[in-house]
Design an enzyme around this catalytic site. Structure first.
Site, PDB file in Angstrom:
ATOM      1  CG  HIS A   1      57.271  15.456  29.520  1.00  0.00           C
ATOM      2  ND1 HIS A   1      58.424  14.715  29.332  1.00  0.00           N
ATOM      3  CD2 HIS A   1      57.316  15.870  30.808  1.00  0.00           C
ATOM      4  CE1 HIS A   1      59.126  14.696  30.451  1.00  0.00           C
ATOM      5  NE2 HIS A   1      58.462  15.398  31.360  1.00  0.00           N
TER       6      HIS A   1
ATOM      7  CG  HIS B   1      55.690  16.660  35.608  1.00  0.00           C
ATOM      8  ND1 HIS B   1      55.740  15.372  36.102  1.00  0.00           N
ATOM      9  CD2 HIS B   1      56.664  16.751  34.669  1.00  0.00           C
ATOM     10  CE1 HIS B   1      56.716  14.713  35.486  1.00  0.00           C
ATOM     11  NE2 HIS B   1      57.285  15.528  34.613  1.00  0.00           N
TER      12      HIS B   1
ATOM     13  CG  HIS C   1      60.492  11.567  33.577  1.00  0.00           C
ATOM     14  ND1 HIS C   1      59.155  11.257  33.449  1.00  0.00           N
ATOM     15  CD2 HIS C   1      60.554  12.916  33.718  1.00  0.00           C
ATOM     16  CE1 HIS C   1      58.449  12.378  33.519  1.00  0.00           C
ATOM     17  NE2 HIS C   1      59.269  13.405  33.674  1.00  0.00           N
TER      18      HIS C   1
ATOM     19  CD  GLU D   1      65.111  15.769  33.270  1.00  0.00           C
ATOM     20  OE1 GLU D   1      64.849  16.982  33.345  1.00  0.00           O
ATOM     21  OE2 GLU D   1      64.547  14.900  33.970  1.00  0.00           O
TER      22      GLU D   1
ATOM     23  CG  ASP E   1      59.506  18.792  32.430  1.00  0.00           C
ATOM     24  OD1 ASP E   1      58.783  17.973  33.027  1.00  0.00           O
ATOM     25  OD2 ASP E   1      60.748  18.768  32.527  1.00  0.00           O
ATOM     26  CG  ASP E   2      57.779  20.258  36.082  1.00  0.00           C
ATOM     27  OD1 ASP E   2      56.892  19.825  36.834  1.00  0.00           O
ATOM     28  OD2 ASP E   2      58.673  19.543  35.592  1.00  0.00           O
TER      29      ASP E   2
END
Length: 343
Positions: free
Chosen positions: A17, A19, A197, A200, A278-279
């Site tokens: 996961h 991005h 997603h 969340e 994630d980011d």
């Protein structure tokens, strides 16, 4: 016996996961802005970092899309990918399945091919020079229409032999998975894997929709599934992988404090959880930092860390043979650690 941090960094693992646009560090953002003659609304790197004070997902997305404006050429996307792969390789990852958001770029005039060719070149270089394999997952922006998503899937057709799957990201609330039922069915018909997603910020019902309507192969996040005992039992029974992102959850206020994070509870319930970043440029930690911070906050045991590493491969889109090789590598690593053999 090494300490837990050393054990974590050496443990073979995959990231499921991530991005790629969310790995754009402020330093690279300014470098690309200068390269492409783009004026940023920030005075310097410190001003960008100061803006990373998010109270929810939308606050983050606003600056995320702003930062992505500096990505223009194939070289930019290659450089972005390689910057990430160098970091994740240093964290002990040997495989990564990365999301990209073509609509973020095509809607401002950057060709799909520019994005895809740049990322694929970076992925090939990472495999050759770092030994990190990877797969590419095309994400649809859920705040846009399903028609837009269908058009993006059409643009991707020349690359479908090099794209492993499709996903669903961006603003979750108000954009349920069911909104994209047709395009996900079309992607499945083309042989692509499906992820989304869900859970969340959105309710457990979004996880149900991802399973029942989209027929996903993997759930991204999934935290709020814990609010529905029946859903938890179903996820356990199906062996459904959850790509959990602890530091992201903390930064976006999905949890108030990291010791409140549900990851350890997920493992105790038998859920197939994984740890991901994630980011990371925006949320303050790449893969190993997520593992290390979460381990300290939740008191994860060495056995739980090994389970998380194994989950990261069995939940991947690698072939059964490739997965078996990685699981053996984990077993060998643990055996060497326990025997005190240097690696």
């Amino acid at each position: 016996m090494p300490d837990l941090e050393s054990f974590i960094r050496g443990l073979p693992k995959a990231e499921l996961h991530l991005h790629i646009e969310g790995s754009l560090e402020p330093e690279l953002m300014f470098e690309l802005a200068r390269r492409n003659g783009i004026e940023l609304p920030f005075a310097d790197v410190e001003a960008v970092r100061a803006a990373y004070a998010f109270s929810n997902l939308q606050d983050f997305l606003d600056i995320y899309y702003q930062g992505a404006q500096v990505l223009v050429t194939e070289r930019d996307f290659h450089d972005l990918a390689m910057a990430y792969f160098r970091r994740v390789a240093a964290d002990g990852a040997v495989h990564a399945e990365i999301f990209f958001d073509p609509q973020t770029h095509t809607e401002r005039g950057v060709a799909f091919a520019t994005v895809a060719d740049g990322l694929l070149a970076g992925m090939a270089e990472a495999k050759a020079t770092l030994g990190v394999t990877s797969k590419l997952i095309l994400c649809f922006l859920r705040h846009l229409s399903e028609d837009d998503a269908q058009e993006t899937l059409r643009q991707a057709e020349p690359y479908l032999d090099r794209i492993a799957g499709v996903g669903l990201d961006s603003s979750e609330l108000g954009h349920p998975p069911a909104k994209f039922a047709k395009v996900f069915a079309a992607a499945r018909a083309q042989g692509l894997k499906l992820v989304a997603h869900a859970g969340e910020e959105g309710p457990p019902e979004y996880v149900h929709e991802a399973l029942d309507i989209l027929a996903v192969d993997r759930i991204d996040h999934g935290n709020r599934a814990l609010e529905d005992a029946g859903l938890v039992k179903r996820l356990v029974a199906q062996g459904m992988t959850l790509t959990v992102c602890p530091l992201s959850n903390l930064k976006l206020c999905v949890v108030d404090e990291l010791p409140d994070h549900p990851l350890k509870r997920m493992l105790r319930l038998g859920l197939k959880a994984t740890i991901n970043s994630d980011d990371p440029a925006y949320f303050g930690g790449y893969l190993a930092e997520n593992w290390i911070s979460t381990t300290h906050a939740l008191g994860l045991t060495r056995d739980e860390l090994v389970t998380l590493a194994r989950n990261s491969f069995t939940g991947s889109f690698l072939t059964p043979g490739e997965i078996a090789v990685h699981l053996t590598e984990i077993d060998n690593y643990v055996a060497d650690v326990e025997a005190g053999r240097p690696r």
